[in-house]
Write an enzyme that holds these catalytic residues in place. Sequence first.
Site, short mmCIF file in Angstrom:
data_model
loop_
_atom_site.label_atom_id
_atom_site.label_comp_id
_atom_site.label_asym_id
_atom_site.label_seq_id
_atom_site.Cartn_x
_atom_site.Cartn_y
_atom_site.Cartn_z
N ASP A 103 -32.82 -67.47 24.85
CA ASP A 103 -31.49 -66.47 25.28
C ASP A 103 -31.30 -66.90 26.68
OD1 ASP A 103 -33.82 -65.92 26.87
OD2 ASP A 103 -33.99 -63.73 25.96
N ASP A 149 -44.73 -67.67 36.37
CA ASP A 149 -44.97 -66.14 35.56
C ASP A 149 -46.25 -66.09 34.89
OD1 ASP A 149 -44.30 -68.04 33.64
OD2 ASP A 149 -42.28 -67.31 32.84
N GLU A 165 -35.11 -62.30 31.93
CA GLU A 165 -34.66 -61.65 30.46
C GLU A 165 -33.14 -61.60 30.75
OE1 GLU A 165 -35.94 -62.81 28.05
OE2 GLU A 165 -37.88 -61.67 27.57
N HIS A 186 -33.21 -67.40 29.38
CA HIS A 186 -33.94 -66.80 30.20
C HIS A 186 -34.68 -68.03 31.17
CE1 HIS A 186 -37.37 -66.05 27.63
NE2 HIS A 186 -37.82 -66.99 28.29
C1 GLP Z 1 -41.57 -68.42 28.15
C2 GLP Z 1 -41.65 -69.03 29.57
C3 GLP Z 1 -40.59 -69.69 30.19
C4 GLP Z 1 -40.12 -70.75 29.29
C5 GLP Z 1 -39.99 -70.24 28.20
C6 GLP Z 1 -39.57 -71.45 26.92
O1 GLP Z 1 -40.60 -67.44 27.95
N1 GLP Z 1 -41.93 -67.63 30.33
O2 GLP Z 1 -40.60 -70.07 31.36
O3 GLP Z 1 -39.22 -71.52 29.95
O4 GLP Z 1 -41.23 -69.67 27.37
O5 GLP Z 1 -40.73 -72.18 26.22
P1 GLP Z 1 -40.68 -73.39 25.32
O6 GLP Z 1 -40.80 -74.51 26.54
O7 GLP Z 1 -42.23 -73.23 24.67
O8 GLP Z 1 -39.55 -73.23 24.76
#
Ligand code: GLP
Length: 265
Positions: free
Chosen positions: A141, A72, A148, A143
């Site tokens: 959440d 993304d 989402e 995702h």
């Molecule tokens: C963002 C990204 C996700 C990732 C999430 C969790 O939302 N788009 O791909 O999994 O963050 O981030 P973290 O690994 O910092 O908890």
Amino acid sequence: MKVIIRENAAEGGLWAARHIAARIREKAARTHKPFVLGLPTGSTPLATYAELVRMVRSGELSFRNVITFNMDEYVGLPEAHPESYHSFMHKNFFDHIDIPKENIHILNGNAADPEAECAAYEQAIAKAGGIDLFMGGIGEDGHIAFNEPFSPLSSRTRVVTLTQDTREVNSRFFGGDPDAVPARAMSVGVATVMDSREVMILAFGPKKARALASAIEGPLSHYNTVSAMQNHPAGIIVCDEAAIGEVKVNSYRYFKAVEAAEGDA
Ligand code: GLP
């Protein structure tokens, strides 16, 4: 799905790096075709990236015949912005490994025609022969990528609107201001990830525990998009003790027993 439980995030990150390295080597041993790897951003994969970088530097592993597709990117954030996923990936991974530049794919969040950009991304994945292994993290959440709650489990690469919760969680990278976090992103869809031959999801720390438990034990649901892993024929969750803390004791025991019986196979 298989659930690998490690003591902490560092150990889990190492397991994931070794798994990726083993898969790259396995494919290289049987074909000249490139290994196609899907990649996430976030703090979760950092230990894995660090270990993969170490392996490349020490000559144990090469990314010369690896093609990557990132999950993304924010919409409207300049590529050079320190919090763009382009910057993140180069800083934490691509600048330190031997991957050819042309093998790196990251969605262009500033494309003049976002729909065309998303469609071209799906085509590029197909042209590469599909993804061999998609590594992902999860949001609090549940995702996966930026899918989402209420993203169709059949979704494909597209522009998505981030939830207020996600903007608040990610505001830590934007001076603590949720309004400074872009409101939209481009993301591979749930189905884009699930089409991969193997999917490995990492989840570390207590903040992921509820989402992880409902993804593992709850119903398949667009409310928790990582639950789509339940239908994947080769899905692996790599987590730490804190992140697995909300599943039933018997589920936990079963995952441990399976790993003891099957090892890292
Ligand atoms: C963002 C990204 C996700 C990732 C999430 C969790 O939302 N788009 O791909 O999994 O963050 O981030 P973290 O690994 O910092 O908890």
